[in-house]
Design a protein around this motif. Structure first.
Motif, PDB file in Angstrom:
ATOM      1  N   ALA A   1       0.835  -1.206   0.000  1.00 43.52           N
ATOM      2  CA  ALA A   1       0.000   0.000   0.000  1.00 43.52           C
ATOM      3  C   ALA A   1       0.870   1.256   0.000  1.00 43.52           C
ATOM      4  O   ALA A   1       0.600   2.211  -0.729  1.00 43.52           O
ATOM      5  CB  ALA A   1      -0.924  -0.007   1.221  1.00 43.52           C
ATOM      6  N   LEU A   2       1.939   1.235   0.788  1.00 45.94           N
ATOM      7  CA  LEU A   2       2.798   2.424   0.883  1.00 45.94           C
ATOM      8  C   LEU A   2       3.585   2.661  -0.403  1.00 45.94           C
ATOM      9  O   LEU A   2       3.779   3.798  -0.824  1.00 45.94           O
ATOM     10  CB  LEU A   2       3.772   2.278   2.059  1.00 45.94           C
ATOM     11  N   LEU A   3       4.048   1.579  -1.012  1.00 44.27           N
ATOM     12  CA  LEU A   3       4.916   1.722  -2.184  1.00 44.27           C
ATOM     13  C   LEU A   3       4.167   1.395  -3.470  1.00 44.27           C
ATOM     14  O   LEU A   3       4.757   0.958  -4.461  1.00 44.27           O
ATOM     15  CB  LEU A   3       6.139   0.805  -2.042  1.00 44.27           C
ATOM     16  N   TRP A   4       2.850   1.603  -3.466  1.00 44.66           N
ATOM     17  CA  TRP A   4       2.025   1.183  -4.603  1.00 44.66           C
ATOM     18  C   TRP A   4       2.514   1.748  -5.923  1.00 44.66           C
ATOM     19  O   TRP A   4       2.770   1.029  -6.875  1.00 44.66           O
ATOM     20  CB  TRP A   4       0.574   1.613  -4.348  1.00 44.66           C
ATOM     21  N   LYS A   5       2.674   3.066  -6.001  1.00 43.55           N
ATOM     22  CA  LYS A   5       2.998   3.652  -7.301  1.00 43.55           C
ATOM     23  C   LYS A   5       4.409   3.282  -7.737  1.00 43.55           C
ATOM     24  O   LYS A   5       4.660   3.092  -8.918  1.00 43.55           O
ATOM     25  CB  LYS A   5       2.789   5.166  -7.286  1.00 43.55           C
ATOM     26  N   GLU A   6       5.310   3.114  -6.762  1.00 44.92           N
ATOM     27  CA  GLU A   6       6.664   2.704  -7.113  1.00 44.92           C
ATOM     28  C   GLU A   6       6.658   1.277  -7.689  1.00 44.92           C
ATOM     29  O   GLU A   6       7.260   1.031  -8.735  1.00 44.92           O
ATOM     30  CB  GLU A   6       7.573   2.765  -5.873  1.00 44.92           C
TER      31      GLU A   6
ATOM     32  N   LYS B   1       4.202  -0.267  -9.055  1.00 40.23           N
ATOM     33  CA  LYS B   1       3.490  -0.267 -10.329  1.00 40.23           C
ATOM     34  C   LYS B   1       4.415   0.159 -11.463  1.00 40.23           C
ATOM     35  O   LYS B   1       4.494  -0.491 -12.504  1.00 40.23           O
ATOM     36  CB  LYS B   1       2.313   0.701 -10.209  1.00 40.23           C
TER      37      LYS B   1
ATOM     38  N   LEU C   1      -4.627  -2.298 -12.744  1.00 44.53           N
ATOM     39  CA  LEU C   1      -3.891  -2.893 -11.629  1.00 44.53           C
ATOM     40  C   LEU C   1      -4.649  -2.699 -10.318  1.00 44.53           C
ATOM     41  O   LEU C   1      -4.665  -3.573  -9.459  1.00 44.53           O
ATOM     42  CB  LEU C   1      -2.506  -2.253 -11.538  1.00 44.53           C
ATOM     43  N   GLU C   2      -5.311  -1.538 -10.178  1.00 43.77           N
ATOM     44  CA  GLU C   2      -6.027  -1.221  -8.937  1.00 43.77           C
ATOM     45  C   GLU C   2      -7.181  -2.188  -8.708  1.00 43.77           C
ATOM     46  O   GLU C   2      -7.652  -2.340  -7.582  1.00 43.77           O
ATOM     47  CB  GLU C   2      -6.561   0.216  -8.985  1.00 43.77           C
TER      48      GLU C   2
END
Lengths: 370, 288
Positions: free
Chosen positions: A158-163, A165, A226-227
């Motif tokens: 959750a914290l590093l989601w965009k990384e 992705k 992805l979400e």
């Protein structure tokens, strides 16, 4: 046995909770592994866990969950590091490196396992259950460890989601933005090792790979984002876990772990068949529709040529679009590839082969109608 | 960081750059400079190291020697001023994401750790999609876009970075004529705003019409400078050797030359040079 009785069954409660945890962590992390084209990584890491399990047992001297999990995590991470080094510094490709590490560490694990069994240690009982899992032996204390590991992994995602992705989609761009891509990849890999650790007790090291890959593959079929895919994958994993656990209560001695894997495989097969756009069924239908469209275009051109008494009659793209009420350019291009139509600047005309095909189609249609 | 700037009047300064792969040099002792405010092409035969050059400038491939500065500072310090469009084939377009989402990724570097993109980021991404004419496809899954549309999405992702210098790796490869025109127009607009645009290009025939600065590469630098001084038969022949039959005919070179002139190319270069000066002054002000 009624449902209420089932739900009050202490062992079953443990098994279901364990299955839910396993489904959640392997579904989420498996999504990233599958999208990074590293489905085999789960396989390699789970087989590599076996020597760690045995070492943990030897060091602790008993079947103690904490040391066994630590051992599994350690040897899994070591194997992942091996794969990384092999692909970096030798000419081996990833698949070959994974294969080598997988079989070597599994062989090492089996050697250690037979060695322990020859020691005749009374507390070794059921150590080989880690091969295929022994869900019924799950204790509350095991569940606490599994829950902690799962919570840690999900929080990190959750914290590093965009990384995560971006690293999965376009690692080069991620590095250009200044993200520590190697570190993020290592974190993802270590977390898959964590998922394997959670699955040890439930499904065992041999079948764990399926738990990493299958929910993600099934979820990918249904979701274009992805979400959506990641939560769906977790849901598939959890549902398969509960299914397997419940089915195993139907008869005596039915193994829970393999049943969980069979359940998740059913999800995969159904998804591969039925999913909109990507499913085989969907593809078959759209192929049929494309064939009908081709036939329509051919007969339209054929009839126009007949009506004008000119077999080389030319039709404009726009006219064809208007007549069929849809874009026909791509269909026309495909027909051109088959040599049935030819293009002259903006115009299309039937070739001789096209006329023949159209006449055949019309003859068949009339034969059916009359 | 020290305030000492190395060649700050140059948008890109590359010195003694050498890159090798498995012991074989891919780039050898590269020295080149690109002034600000130009639209520069990097051309060369297959295996000349064009993509490698861009990637090592951006720190994606470590060089074994040499250094690179952008507006006087190393890349690490200038990341926010750089926009990057990788080769379209470098990613898997079956990845489960939408066009808008891909463009939003251009803002991830600015967002920093732990923050999720919000409404503001989505709005900027939408504006970038509008600039490339892809606003109607924002919610489309990227695998359902055509090659040209995918390329435009990639371009939008770089536009949203709102950079001063853009690196594009073969943006015109495998796209239709309409997309190519649209891309060139956007790149020209960027240059006209004083930004520097550096493009790995594969089509020699369009070099004269699209670009005003040229680097001809074949492991070493063959020639560099303004297009009209660099785009000569001799330079191209020494870079490509016998690889391109077209180049053996002097006719091709002179025909390409006259085409460039017909389309008002020379004026474009003149104004480009003026702009370069203005932009250079602007940069000096900002960095000093």
């Amino acid at each position: 046995m009624s449902l209420a009785v089932l739900l009050n069954d202490y062992t079953l409660q443990n098994v279901v909770m364990g299955a839910l945890l396993l489904g959640a962590i392997s579904g989420v992390l498996g999504s990233f592994a599958v999208l990074r084209k590293q489905s085999l990584l789960g396989d390699a890491l789970s087989h590599a866990a076996l020597p760690g399990v045995c070492l943990g047992f030897i060091i602790a001297g008993s079947r103690e969950m904490g040391s066994i999990m630590a051992g599994a995590l350690g040897s899994g991470a070591g194997a992942a590091l091996m794969v990384l080094l092999l692909t970096r510094y030798s000419r081996l490709k990833t698949d070959a490196a994974l294969g080598i590490v997988l079989s070597t560490s599994f062989a090492l694990g089996v050697v250690l396992l037979t060695f322990i069994q020859s020691m005749n240690n009374a507390s070794q009982g059921g150590l080989d259950s880690f091969l295929f899992g022994q869900a019924a032996a799950t204790l509350r204390s095991d569940l606490v460890v599994m829950a902690a590991v799962t919570a840690l992994a999900l929080t990190l995602v959750a914290l590093l989601w965009k990384e995560f992705k971006l690293v999965c989609f376009d690692p080069g761009f991620a590095r250009a933005l200044g993200m520590p891509v190697l570190l993020l990849e290592v974190i993802l890999t270590v977390m898959i090792a964590l998922a394997v650790v959670v699955g040890l007790q439930m499904v065992g090291v041999v079948l764990m790979a399926a738990m990493v890959i299958a929910p993600a593959v099934a979820a990918r079929q249904w979701s274009p984002r992805l979400e959506v895919m990641v939560p769906l994958s977790a849901a598939f994993g959890m549902a398969a876990g509960v299914c397997g656990a419940l089915v195993s209560t139907l008869g005596r001695g039915l193994a829970t772990g393999p049943l969980i894997i069979i359940s998740v495989s059913v999800f995969v097969i159904a998804s591969l068949m039925l999913a909109p756009r990507r499913g085989l069924l969907w593809e078959a239908v759209s192929r049929l529709r494309r064939r009908l469209r081709h036939q329509q275009l051919l007969t339209t051109l054929h009839r126009l040529a007949l009506a004008h008494g000119d077999s080389h009659f030319r039709s404009e793209q726009g006219l064809l679009d208007g007549y069929h009420g849809t874009h026909t350019r791509s269909a026309m291009k495909r027909l051109a590839q088959r040599g049935l139509v030819a293009r002259h600047e903006r115009y299309w005309m039937l070739t001789d082969a096209g006329h023949e095909e159209a006449a055949n189609i019309l003859a068949r249609m009339e034969g059916r109608v009359t | 960081m020290s305030d000492h700037l190395h060649e700050p009047e140059l948008a890109l300064h590359v010195e003694d750059l050498t890159v090798s792969y498995h012991g074989k040099p891919v780039l050898w002792d590269i020295d080149f400079d690109i002034p600000p405010g130009v639209m520069a092409a990097i051309v060369g035969p297959n295996g000349a190291g064009k993509s490698t050059l861009i990637k090592s400038v951006l720190g994606l491939i470590p060089p074994i020697a040499g250094h690179v500065t952008l507006f006087g500072r190393p890349y690490r310090a200038q990341r926010r001023r750089v926009g990057y469009v990788p080769q379209r084939s470098s990613v898997d377009w079956d990845f489960p994401t939408t066009a808008l989402d891909v463009v939003t990724m251009g803002l991830y570097g600015r967002l920093g750790w732990l923050r999720w993109p919000g409404r503001k980021e989505r709005r900027s991404a939408m504006e970038a999609l509008e600039m490339v004419g892809m606003q109607d496809f924002a919610g489309r899954q990227i695998s359902q876009l055509s090659g040209g549309q995918q390329q435009r999405v990639f371009l939008a992702r770089a536009l949203v970075q709102n950079a001063d210098i853009y690196f594009l790796d073969e943006p015109m490869a495998g796209v239709d004529a309409t997309t190519e025109r649209a891309i060139v127009n956007i790149l020209r607009r960027l240059r006209d705003e004083g930004k520097t645009v550096i493009v790995v290009h594969h089509d020699l025939q369009t070099v004269r019409t699209y670009f005003d600065w040229l680097l001809i590469l074949n492991v070493r630098v063959v020639a560099q400078g303004s297009v009209e001084s660099t785009y000569t038969a001799d330079n191209l022949r020494s870079a490509y050797g016998g690889q391109i039959a077209l180049l053996d005919s002097e006719a091709f070179i002179s025909r390409a030359g006259s085409e460039g002139r017909e389309s008002g190319h020379d004026e474009a270069v003149d104004t480009g040079a003026d702009r370069a000066d203005a932009a250079g002054a602007d940069v000096r002000e900002r960095t000093s």
